[in-house]
Every structure is written in C-alpha cells, then in structure tokens.
Design a protein around this motif. Structure first.
Motif, PDB file in Angstrom:
ATOM      1  N   HIS A   3       0.841  -1.203   0.000  1.00  0.00           N
ATOM      2  CA  HIS A   3       0.000   0.000   0.000  1.00  0.00           C
ATOM      3  C   HIS A   3       0.868   1.241   0.000  1.00  0.00           C
ATOM      4  CE1 HIS A   3      -3.837  -2.073   1.266  1.00  0.00           C
ATOM      5  NE2 HIS A   3      -2.948  -2.993   1.550  1.00  0.00           N
ATOM      6  N   GLY A   4       0.676   2.097  -0.995  1.00  0.00           N
ATOM      7  CA  GLY A   4       1.369   3.386  -1.022  1.00  0.00           C
ATOM      8  C   GLY A   4       0.430   4.495  -0.610  1.00  0.00           C
ATOM      9  N   LEU A   5       0.492   5.621  -1.298  1.00  0.00           N
ATOM     10  CA  LEU A   5      -0.501   6.673  -1.070  1.00  0.00           C
ATOM     11  C   LEU A   5      -1.802   6.209  -1.701  1.00  0.00           C
ATOM     12  CD1 LEU A   5       1.338  10.064  -1.740  1.00  0.00           C
ATOM     13  CD2 LEU A   5       0.877   8.953   0.448  1.00  0.00           C
ATOM     14  N   GLU A   6      -2.824   6.059  -0.911  1.00  0.00           N
ATOM     15  CA  GLU A   6      -4.086   5.515  -1.407  1.00  0.00           C
ATOM     16  C   GLU A   6      -5.159   5.781  -0.377  1.00  0.00           C
ATOM     17  OE1 GLU A   6      -4.825   3.379   1.023  1.00  0.00           O
ATOM     18  OE2 GLU A   6      -3.721   1.511   0.865  1.00  0.00           O
ATOM     19  N   ASP A  47      -0.999  -5.094   4.622  1.00  0.00           N
ATOM     20  CA  ASP A  47      -1.081  -4.440   5.935  1.00  0.00           C
ATOM     21  C   ASP A  47      -2.501  -4.063   6.342  1.00  0.00           C
ATOM     22  OD1 ASP A  47       0.372  -3.034   3.785  1.00  0.00           O
ATOM     23  OD2 ASP A  47      -0.004  -1.218   4.905  1.00  0.00           O
TER      24      ASP A  47
END
Lengths: 602, 313
Positions: B13-16, B46
C-alpha cells in the motif's frame, strides 16, 4: 479518575518498542512506546506516516465536483466525506434538499456505519482477541453449545457447521502457508479465549466477510457502486419512479426498495444475533483487561448525527456536545463556526506556522509542509529507527477544542448521548453493562467500564444496532413520503453557478464511523477558494501540542502492561479500538496553494 | 493439485485510500474468503494481516526469499517522489524503497486501481507530493493495470483467478489493461444507450427523463469515453452501476480523469463511435476539447434507428 498526564511527565527511560507498520488499519501509521521493567507502557508516540494534500488539489475547481475528490480521502469510510462535502457546499449556497433525499442520504450514511463497524470488529480488530490457531483444538460440539448459549437465535450453530469450518481451517494451517495469519502472536499469553470461542469467532469472521459485501448493496442502489458511491449537491441523483412508464429502469422503484429492505433485515439480524453477542462474550472473557481508557475518561466531542427531522439538530439520534474533565453532568454546546472553539496546532506536526503557539480555525487554516526530524532521532532522514517526539513527529496536525485534546468516535458519541439522556442509548448501555456484570460476577459502574478499550469496542457495536434499527424507520418514512405523493429527490434551483453569490463560505459536519468530521469551504467566483477538513483520526491520532497535551491514541496506551514487549498485541488491541484511518487524517494541505517543496526525483 | 503451494501474493500500500482493498473483499464470485483460504496465499497485506511491525516485515521477507521469482506483487496506491519519498513512510523508510525491493523478485505485478495505474486523486493537478504511477518506478516487469476508483470487485478477483487458472497474464491492451474488462466503453453496453440513440436525455436532475431512465449524456456522463466493465459486469454482484443509479459516469478508470473538467460538463468530443472499435484502435480517448462529433453521432444513430425501423417487416 486519574488525572491526564502532560507529555513532560512521561517516563522515557525504559526500553523503546517500535511498531511500524501498524497493520489492520486504513493507511500508514507508526507507534513507539517505552516500557518499564515490569513491561508497563510509560510513554507512547503515534505518528501518521502519509500525506497526500487533497485540499490544494481542490483549489479552483467546481464546488459541485468536490464530493468526488474528498470521497477519495478514504475508501473504508467511503461516502462519509462525500456527504460532508455536499453538506458544506449546500450550507455555503443555502440549498435545502428534499425530504426524500434526506432519507436516502441517511440510509446511505447508516449503511456505511453498519458496514464499517462490522468489518472493523471482525476483520481489523478480532485478531487482537481471537487466536485462530487455537481454534483447531476446539470441540465442534462444545462450540455448537457455546453458540446456542451465546445467541440462540443464530441459525448457523450446529456441530456439523463448526466441524466444517474447523476442517477448512485445519487444512489451511497444515498447508504451511498461513497467509494473513503468518507471524501472528499465536502463542502469546495475551490471548485468553477458550478454543471453542476461538472457533466460533473464526466462523463469524468468515460469515461477516460474506455479509459485508451484501449490506453495501444499499449504496449500489442509491449511489451506483461501493466503494465510492456517487453523491450530488442539491439532493440525490437516484430519481424515484414507482408506477409510471420507465419505472423498471429507474434507480428507485418497487424492486430496488424491496431489495434495500432485505439488506436492512439481514444486517439487523447479524448485528443482533452475531456481532453484539460476540462483543459481549469477548468482553466477558477479557473482563480483567480494562486498559485503554485514556482521554475517554476526560474529554469527548461529537458533532451529532442521524438527524431525524431535516435541518433540526435537536432531532439527532446521537446528539452533539462536548464533555470536558470527565464531567458527565454537563454536556457543553459545540459551534463549528466559532473561530475560538476548533483550532489546529502544528508544533509537533510536519507543517509550519508563523507562530506555532497559536492555533487556527479551519476557515483560516494554513498548511505548509515541513518534514524535519528532531535532533534525538535515531537513524536518518529516510530511515527512521526511533523518532524524536520532543520535535515534529507526525503528518497529522493537532486539533483542539477550546484548547483541549478530545476523543471522538462511537464511545464519545455514546457517552455524550448517555449523558444527554437519550433513552434508546441509555437502555442499550444499561442492558449491556448488566449483562457484562452478570456474566463476570463483577459490579462495575459505567465510568469504570465504558472508558476503556473494551468500552470503545462495545460502543461501536451498540451504535451499529442503533444505526440498523433506525434504517428501518428511514425506509418506512421514505415509502410513506412517496405514498403521500412526494417524488422529489433534488433541488436544482441553485445548480447553475450563475445563481450563486460572488463569495460564500460554508461548513458540513457529520459523525463518520470513527468520529467527528468537518469540512470547511470558501467559494469565490463559482470556484473553490479554500477547502479544509478535520477528520476523526486527526482528533484521535493527534500528536502533542505546544503545551504538552497528549491525544487519544497516546493517552490510551499509557499504563498498559504488555505480556511480551516484542509482540505488540496489547498496543494493537487499544489502537484498533479507535479504528485508525490514516489516509483520512493526513491529507490536509495549504488553502492558499502556495508553492510546496520542490520535486526531487530519486 | 492439492499439494501444490498456493501462489503467494504480496499486497503493498502506497498513497491511497484503501478503496481497492475494500472493493476486493466485496467479491461475490469467487467469494473473497475462498480466494484467501484456497486460491492464493496473501502473505503480506497491511490492511488485513494479523502481524504488525517487525513480524509483518519478517513475513514479507520470508515469502520473498522462499518464493523468489514466484510471487505476485499487487500494489494499491502509488509512491510520492517529493520529500525524498517521505510523504509515505513504511517501516521508517520511504514506501518507494519497499516497492522497488519487493518488485525485484516478483513474477508479475498487478497495479490495483487508478492510483497504481495512473496516479489518481493525489496526482491530480498540482500533484503536491509528486505521486507517480508504479510503472514509473517498476520498469523491468510485466504490469497488469486494473484501473478504476476502485476497480469492480469481480474484475479484481477475475484478473487474479485468470492468472492462476490459465498460468499466464491476461491479454493486455497497449496501456496495459486486460482487454477482457477494459476493451469497450461503458456507453457501448449501457442499458440507457437506446435513449441516447433516440435522443432522449435527462436535461435536469430529477426531471421526467431522470425518472424514466433516459440517457445522462447531457448532465455530464463520461460513459462514452470510459473503458470499463461497469455496464456489463456491474457493481456489487451485479446489483447496479452508477448510470443505473441515476448519476453519470465520472470516468474513474481513465488516465487523468480528475483533470478533464467538471463531472457535470457535457462531453463535446466522443471519438470514433461504434462498438467494433476497441481501446487500442481508438487510442486514449480524450474527454473535453471541442467539436460536434457527438451531435453527429447522435444524428447518425437516430437515422440508423429510423432506417432500421423502416426495415422491419
């Protein structure tokens, strides 16, 4: 009630434990604690570790589009930002929506509340209490007996059913590929459920996974999809056609209304027969684990929600108000427009103000990012090993109400509703506490039980019950209103920007699943001039302020004893009881759109 | 078959906003419990995994070591480049480091949603964090783009199960999207298309046309320029889709859809009508701009309709 410590009083001498990433939350978060020789937490530091900057992206855009942008603040509490945004625009432009639209928005908002709470408990929180590996030791017959004792009305309760679930779980574990359960803390003594309760909970984890995909279909009917259903300034886009040509292809018709009612009934049964009994059963077994109260015993804030009569806040099923210093005898009024009440500070956040001892009201908010680490940071700028909380240490700002750090969320809403004398809530809370005391042989008072990690988790389940029960009322009201001849779903008088004043400002508020949510907008020449949001996790996940006031996450972790400091079960348990939502909390951005940091392509 | 290990999936997961994960768990066929218990081994995610912190990172490393070159990397969100990448921090380090690290030994990469595929909302002008789609960072691996904000649940599980069942990537268009789901425009299979062809439009919200289910083109629908399966697969187990619920398509699966003008502005150019044209032949369809192609198209289809009427026995 113990007094709330100031940051300067916290003992940082013991061993430092770092948890990054904190998992089973939305977004990115880091937590560090110090523990003393007895493994008791003496200092806690929570860091929001992401930032997206949506408000500056909104600058200069059409206010009617804003809901879609801000809806993408969060895909977990999907829809709540969109709703709050259209309310802010409607407030600024003085647009009143039709009663049908009010009811449909209520149904959509409560659908989110119910969905979010159920998914939170089973898929984000349960593994803090439930040990799926231990479920392999359960006797399916005894599990069946337990299920029937805990909730006689739940149909899935036969020994064969639980044997099937156990067989599937066994096959999964024996494959050696534990997937989502890999490296869990399954031999940690913090887990206390008997195997039968673990097996029952695993079964419900799977049942809830099936159920959650169905309850959101109410969004699909009214908003076209989930996640991220569509909203609209002025009402709702789903036109009503019950009996005319084209009804079968219209959004709201007899079949879709029937469909919605079915989904409400399903969710209601699950909440009553599975969710609530499970929470009480878990609480009964963890009766000695009453940690995690923190700020909840002191300061609580709610903007109020589930308004029954349009534009009449006194008809909120969960009322607005603030409690300060643990004084439940006085619920203080809250005014989100008053520049002296809600202010954001940045002395410990990665932003800068000209004067960081002053707070700013969101209509006048400034946000200039400034990523810098304190001198006592261990590691480097791009490899933080231990953070320096005496300096700036989070992408979350520090909102305060009249200078106080406040806890928001289901527990805050429930204590405020209880203190305000809401009968439905009082009955729920009293009934639950009586059941808890009866099953545990304890004799706890409300002020001992509610401000705790378990109390927070229970309040969420009770709120789910209230939401789903009142959805039935909304559905009946909608059908009744249509029957009375009202088919209106949108007010388009001020749809055209040429009808708007040259300048306007407005505020939209809601109670999102995680707590008080506010959007503040300024409109100029038909475009967004300034947009600011303060969201629940900004309140709960706040860093310290310049006076050393600590926020809800940090306060709740203090004094908790950890079984094994290397395994953060207890930290996760308490943090999860707030249901952190980091993408929500950390998107705030300059209203002026001033130049930000330069691009550095790595 | 029974003893073969399930394909490990590492989901970063990045910017989301986590809407992709939320959509994924809505899958009805297959049910997501069957996906994670019986089809794949979701060893790192995560949002859902039990372990946190060091134990979570250890789970990631173990799968990378044990299944080197065999695991699928699924990415939700995207990396920001500004501030040395520290607008998105995982394990004390920039997310972009984790992304590169895990991509190195992946068999294939799935870009979930519009963030990973195109950049999405945080990359909308002026893109303050300098968020970039993952193909700007991962340049040496096949990437399957599954755009949408979010993508449809059954499209997500459909892409994964296709890869598991047929042992290969789905056929992709030039932009890297599976042709099976992104080969046609929403307009091409929309149940309100006959009203477009007949010139029957919703003129204002909640007017008689809205109540009769007329075409939403005049109130801004982007269905004519959006490649996605919303009008065919539909949403949430086929329950409905945005147009059926009365709101125009906002084009959320298209590159840069946030910066193509208001969602309520009428499209003025709709290139190349006709369902026989796929995404590659038309190229990246552009909303906005000037031209009267749409009017011509409406006229042509109306004429065709009349002709067809005339042809009827």
């Amino acid at each position: 009630m113990s007094s709330l410590p100031n940051a300067s009083q916290l003992d940082k001498s013991g061993r430092r434990i770092v948890v990054d990433p904190v998992t089973r939350i939305e977004g990115h978060m880091r937590c560090e604690v110090n523990v003393d020789a007895s493994n008791v937490i003496t200092n806690a530091v929570s860091t929001g570790t992401m930032w997206r900057g949506l408000e500056v992206i909104l600058k200069g855009r059409d206010p009617r589009d804003a809901w879609a942008f801000v809806e993408r603040i969060c895909g977990v509490c999907t829809g709540t930002h969109a709703l709050t945004s259209v309310r802010a625009v409607e407030d600024a432009l003085d647009i009143r929506i039709p009663y049908n639209a009010h009811l449909i928005r209520n149904l959509m908002d409560k659908t989110l509340q119910v969905h979010d709470h159920i998914v939170h408990f089973y898929h984000l929180h349960a593994l803090d209490w439930v040990n799926p590996v231990n479920a392999l030791k359960a006797d399916p017959k005894a599990t069946s007996a337990l299920q029937q004792a805990v909730s006689p009305a739940h149909a899935k309760s036969s020994p064969g059913y639980f044997r099937d679930v156990q067989t599937r779980l066994k096959k999964f574990v024996e494959s050696g590929q534990l997937g989502l359960f890999s490296n869990g803390y399954w031999d940690n003594p913090a887990y206390k459920l008997p195997p039968e309760a673990d097996l029952m909970a695993v079964a419900h984890y799977l049942e809830a996974l099936d159920l959650q995909k169905d309850i959101v279909k109410i969004h699909t009917i009214f908003g076209g999809k989930n996640p991220h259903p569509n909203y609209m300034v002025g009402g709702v886009a789903c036109a009503i056609n019950l009996d005319d040509v084209g009804a079968a292809g219209a959004p709201v018709n007899m079949t879709s209304l029937n469909f919605v009612l079915e989904r409400i009934h399903e969710a209601r049964e699950f909440t009553r027969n599975v969710y609530l009994p499970d929470v009480l059963a878990v609480a009964g077994i963890y009766k000695d684990w009453l940690y995690g109260g923190g700020l909840a015993a002191h300061n609580l804030l709610s903007y109020g929600t589930f308004t029954k009569v349009p534009y009449d806040k006194s008809s909120d099923l969960l009322p607005a108000g603030a409690i300060v210093g643990g004084n439940w005898d006085e619920v203080l009024p809250v005014d989100v427009r008053d520049p002296e009440e809600i202010q954001e500070f940045v002395s410990h956040s990665w932003y800068s103000y000209a004067d960081e001892t002053k707070g700013l009201h969101p209509w006048d908010g400034v946000t200039e990012p400034k990523f810098e680490l304190g001198p006592n940071t261990k590691g480097s700028r791009t490899h933080i090993q231990e953070i320096d909380e005496a300096h700036k240490y989070s992408w979350i700002k520090a909102p305060r109400w009249r200078g106080h750090a406040m806890e928001v969320g289901p527990l805050a809403r429930y204590i405020i509703a209880y203190a305000s004398g809401r009968e439905y809530v009082k009955e729920q809370v009293d009934r639950s506490l009586a059941a808890f005391n009866q099953s545990t042989g304890l004799n706890l008072g409300l002020k001992q039980f509610l401000p705790s990690t378990l109390g927070r988790t229970l309040a969420r389940a009770l709120e789910c019950e209230l939401a789903v029960d009142s959805m039935l009322d909304d559905w009946q009201a909608l059908v009744g209103n249509i029957k009375a001849g009202d088919r209106a779903t949108a007010n388009v008088e001020k749809w055209d920007p040429s009808t708007w004043p040259k300048e306007a400002k407005g505020v939209g508020i809601n109670e999102a699943p995680r707590g008080a949510l506010g959007h503040w907008i300024r409109i100029k020449d038909g475009k967004i001039e300034n947009y600011q949001a303060i969201v629940p996790t900004t309140w709960n996940g706040t860093p310290r302020d310049h006076l050393g006031n600590i926020g809800a996450y940090e306060a709740a972790l203090l004094n908790t004893r950890m079984e094994r400091p290397d395994e953060p079960v207890e930290i996760l348990r308490t943090l999860h009881s707030f249901d952190p939502c980091l993408a929500c909390s950390t998107h705030v951005m300059s209203p002026d759109g001033q130049e930000l940091t330069r691009v550095k392509v790595r | 078959m029974e003893t073969k290990p399930r394909t490990p999936v590492l989901w970063l997961h990045g910017l989301e906003c986590t809407c992709c994960s939320e959509s994924f768990i809505r899958s009805a066929h297959p049910l997501v419990k069957d996906v994670v218990l019986s089809m794949i081994s979701l060893d790192y995610d995560d949002t859902l995994m039990a372990a946190a912190g060091h134990q979570a990172e250890a789970a990631l490393e173990e799968t990378m070591r044990k299944y080197k070159g065999e695991y699928i990397l699924a990415v939700e969100g995207n990396p920001p480049l500004n501030e040395d990448g520290m607008f998105c921090i995982v394990g004390g380090k920039p997310f972009i480091e984790q992304l590169r690290h895990v991509a190195k030994d992946a068999k294939a990469v799935i870009a979930w949603g519009s963030c990973a595929s195109w950049g999405c909302v945080q990359a909308a002008r002026p893109n303050p964090t300098q968020a970039v789609p993952i193909h700007k960072v991962i340049t040496d691996k096949p990437i399957v783009k599954v755009p949408g904000c979010p993508p449809i649940a059954e499209v997500m599980t459909g892409v994964i199960t296709y890869m598991l069942t047929f042992g290969k990537l789905p056929e992709l268009d030039r932009q890297g999207r599976p042709k099976m789901f992104y080969g046609q425009r929403i307009h091409d299979k929309c149940y309100r298309r006959p009203h477009f062809d007949a010139g029957q439009f919703v003129e204002h919200w909640d007017d008689e046309g809205a109540r009769k289910g007329y075409c939403l083109y005049k109130v801004g629908c982007k269905g004519p320029t959006s490649y996605n399966a919303c009008s065919t697969v539909r949403w949430n187990e086929g329950t409905s889709f945005p147009i059926q619920a009365g709101h125009g398509c906002i084009g959320c699966s298209e590159d840069g859809f946030w910066d193509k003008g208001s969602f309520y502005e009428r499209l003025t150019t709709i290139p190349q009508f006709g369902i026989e044209k796929n995404a590659d032949e038309i190229g990246a369809a552009v909303a906005g701009g000037v031209g009267a192609a749409i009017a011509a198209h409406a006229a042509v289809t109306a004429i065709k309709r009349l002709q067809n009427k005339g042809d009827r026995p």
